[in-house]
Enzyme design. Structure first.
Site, PDB file in Angstrom:
ATOM      1  N   CYS A   1      30.607  52.128  75.137  1.00 21.01           N
ATOM      2  CA  CYS A   1      31.200  51.371  76.241  1.00 21.01           C
ATOM      3  C   CYS A   1      32.569  50.934  75.749  1.00 21.01           C
ATOM      4  O   CYS A   1      32.700  50.434  74.622  1.00 21.01           O
ATOM      5  CB  CYS A   1      30.343  50.156  76.569  1.00 21.01           C
ATOM      6  N   THR A   2      33.587  51.130  76.594  1.00 17.84           N
ATOM      7  CA  THR A   2      34.956  50.896  76.117  1.00 17.84           C
ATOM      8  C   THR A   2      35.275  49.405  75.927  1.00 17.84           C
ATOM      9  O   THR A   2      36.308  49.071  75.353  1.00 17.84           O
ATOM     10  CB  THR A   2      35.980  51.527  77.080  1.00 17.84           C
ATOM     11  N   HIS A   3      34.406  48.520  76.417  1.00 19.43           N
ATOM     12  CA  HIS A   3      34.613  47.091  76.127  1.00 19.43           C
ATOM     13  C   HIS A   3      34.302  46.768  74.664  1.00 19.43           C
ATOM     14  O   HIS A   3      34.841  45.813  74.107  1.00 19.43           O
ATOM     15  CB  HIS A   3      33.693  46.224  77.000  1.00 19.43           C
TER      16      HIS A   3
ATOM     17  N   ASP B   1      39.168  51.475  84.385  1.00 15.33           N
ATOM     18  CA  ASP B   1      37.885  50.974  83.884  1.00 15.33           C
ATOM     19  C   ASP B   1      37.393  49.911  84.871  1.00 15.33           C
ATOM     20  O   ASP B   1      38.144  49.484  85.750  1.00 15.33           O
ATOM     21  CB  ASP B   1      38.094  50.349  82.486  1.00 15.33           C
ATOM     22  N   SER B   2      36.167  49.479  84.680  1.00 10.57           N
ATOM     23  CA  SER B   2      35.630  48.399  85.519  1.00 10.57           C
ATOM     24  C   SER B   2      36.373  47.084  85.275  1.00 10.57           C
ATOM     25  O   SER B   2      36.316  46.182  86.097  1.00 10.57           O
ATOM     26  CB  SER B   2      34.153  48.199  85.191  1.00 10.57           C
TER      27      SER B   2
ATOM     28  N   CYS C   1      36.114  54.674  80.827  1.00 14.03           N
ATOM     29  CA  CYS C   1      34.887  53.929  81.071  1.00 14.03           C
ATOM     30  C   CYS C   1      33.739  54.920  80.957  1.00 14.03           C
ATOM     31  O   CYS C   1      33.715  55.922  81.693  1.00 14.03           O
ATOM     32  CB  CYS C   1      34.958  53.350  82.478  1.00 14.03           C
ATOM     33  N   ASN C   2      32.827  54.680  80.057  1.00 14.26           N
ATOM     34  CA  ASN C   2      31.686  55.599  79.895  1.00 14.26           C
ATOM     35  C   ASN C   2      30.816  55.609  81.147  1.00 14.26           C
ATOM     36  O   ASN C   2      30.298  56.649  81.539  1.00 14.26           O
ATOM     37  CB  ASN C   2      30.817  55.156  78.710  1.00 14.26           C
ATOM     38  N   THR C   3      30.682  54.429  81.770  1.00 16.84           N
ATOM     39  CA  THR C   3      29.812  54.321  82.946  1.00 16.84           C
ATOM     40  C   THR C   3      30.399  55.138  84.104  1.00 16.84           C
ATOM     41  O   THR C   3      29.688  55.909  84.753  1.00 16.84           O
ATOM     42  CB  THR C   3      29.675  52.830  83.341  1.00 16.84           C
TER      43      THR C   3
ATOM     44  N   TYR D   1      30.104  47.444  85.858  1.00  9.12           N
ATOM     45  CA  TYR D   1      29.615  48.659  86.518  1.00  9.12           C
ATOM     46  C   TYR D   1      28.216  49.030  86.018  1.00  9.12           C
ATOM     47  O   TYR D   1      27.448  49.678  86.718  1.00  9.12           O
ATOM     48  CB  TYR D   1      30.541  49.835  86.206  1.00  9.12           C
ATOM     49  N   GLY D   2      27.936  48.656  84.766  1.00 10.84           N
ATOM     50  CA  GLY D   2      26.720  49.134  84.096  1.00 10.84           C
ATOM     51  C   GLY D   2      25.428  49.004  84.883  1.00 10.84           C
ATOM     52  O   GLY D   2      24.647  49.955  84.946  1.00 10.84           O
TER      53      GLY D   2
ATOM     54  N   GLU E   1      34.741  40.170  79.031  1.00 10.44           N
ATOM     55  CA  GLU E   1      35.639  39.888  80.166  1.00 10.44           C
ATOM     56  C   GLU E   1      36.059  38.412  80.169  1.00 10.44           C
ATOM     57  O   GLU E   1      37.112  38.063  80.683  1.00 10.44           O
ATOM     58  CB  GLU E   1      34.958  40.232  81.501  1.00 10.44           C
TER      59      GLU E   1
HETATM   60  N1  DGL Z   1      33.725  49.683  79.945  1.00  6.25           N
HETATM   61  C1  DGL Z   1      32.714  50.333  80.642  1.00  6.25           C
HETATM   62  C2  DGL Z   1      32.049  51.455  79.912  1.00  6.25           C
HETATM   63  O1  DGL Z   1      32.686  52.066  79.078  1.00  6.25           O
HETATM   64  C3  DGL Z   1      31.929  49.644  81.702  1.00  6.25           C
HETATM   65  C4  DGL Z   1      31.249  48.379  81.389  1.00  6.25           C
HETATM   66  C5  DGL Z   1      30.667  47.787  82.640  1.00  6.25           C
HETATM   67  O2  DGL Z   1      31.434  47.522  83.562  1.00  6.25           O
HETATM   68  O3  DGL Z   1      29.436  47.619  82.707  1.00  6.25           O
HETATM   69  O4  DGL Z   1      30.934  51.800  80.148  1.00  6.25           O
END
Ligand code: DGL
Length: 273
Positions: A186-188, A12-13, A75-77, A44-45, A154
């Site tokens: 988003c996995t966060h 993931d990011s 990570c979805n992104t 990453y978004g 984060e």
């Molecule tokens: N956790 C990530 C996701 O699922 C990325 C969040 C990010 O870095 O912007 O999209």
């Protein structure tokens, strides 16, 4: 002959993918896991899909060099930006990717109104457009990119003032529009479920796809004869391109694991071995 246990690589990011790692660990405790958090480049978004694709390819190479045989893009992104590309570049590697769970949400919603929280890059990707197009007929989707939320998570501020402000700004207008289901794209975001639930109330369902991703990981391991049959918990290894102390504090705060974290210094081009 017993099938060999092979490590699963998860990335993931940053620390968001730990929500997925936790689900995999609880379903498959005997499977060795390698986790890479690209904290040098989080979030990453807001980045371009091309840049996230290049990062994802390098991280995949790194995890394969460290012994991973199956990769979970937690990570979805990164999935939106790179999943198709990764499958082409590494045709022999099984990948599990993420997409916002709008299909189950549309099936479950009684009001036919669903809120989706995800990053700008995820909303821009073809993967999201395709699930919305295929599975949400008759359902109205409300989207929000929750600017700044990934950085708050984060920073370990799961219940901070700013975290609450961002979530209220996203969710209150959705509630006015009578959504009854929220998709965490988003996995966060699973790490702020208690706060989300406090804002939306107990009758709104919040969908976290992590358990489904863990089940898909198990299916692919079984298909390849890679599912570990060991009785004792397997090794987990953690890598970050950021500060290992920050990562290890979050590891403990978010999923209760106290483990060494290896720093991998990375300029964003090729990752060292
Ligand atoms: N956790 C990530 C996701 O699922 C990325 C969040 C990010 O870095 O912007 O999209």
């Amino acid at each position: 002959m017993k099938p060999t246990a092979v490590p699963v690589g998860v990335f993931d990011s940053g620390v968001g993918g730990l929500s997925v790692l936790q689900a995999i660990r609880s379903l498959l405790p005997a499977q060795p896991l390698l986790y890479f958090g690209d904290q040098a480049h989080v979030p990453y978004g807001p980045r371009s899909l091309e840049e996230v694709r290049a990062f994802s390819e390098e991280i995949t190479r790194f995890l394969l060099r460290r012994g991973a045989r199956l990769i979970v893009v937690a990570c979805n992104t990164a999935s939106a930006a790179a999943l198709q590309h990764l499958r082409q570049v590494f045709p022999d590697v099984p990948f599990v990717g993420m997409e916002p769970a709008v299909k189950p949400a549309a099936e479950r919603s009684q009001t036919h109104r669903v809120g989706v929280l995800a990053t700008p890059a995820t909303f821009q990707g073809a993967l999201y457009a395709s699930v919305v197009e295929r599975f949400t007929h008759g359902t109205t989707i409300f989207q929000d990119t929750c600017p700044g939320l990934v950085q708050e998570i984060e920073g370990g501020r799961l219940d901070g003032e700013e975290t609450r402000r961002i979530l209220e700004q996203a969710l209150l207008p959705m509630l006015e529009n009578h959504i009854d289901t929220v998709v965490l794209g988003c996995t966060h975001y699973p790490f702020v479920i208690p706060l989300i639930q406090e804002i939306v109330g107990e009758f709104i369902q919040v969908i976290d796809p992590a358990p489904a991703i863990a089940r898909q990981t198990r299916r692919l391991l079984e298909q390849n004869g890679w599912l570990s049959q060991a009785e004792s918990p397997a090794r987990m290894q953690f890598f970050t391109s950021g500060n290992p102390q920050f990562f290890s504090d979050l590891l403990l705060q978010l999923i209760g694991e106290s483990k060494p974290v290896e720093q991998v210094v990375w300029d964003g081009l090729s990752l060292p071995d």
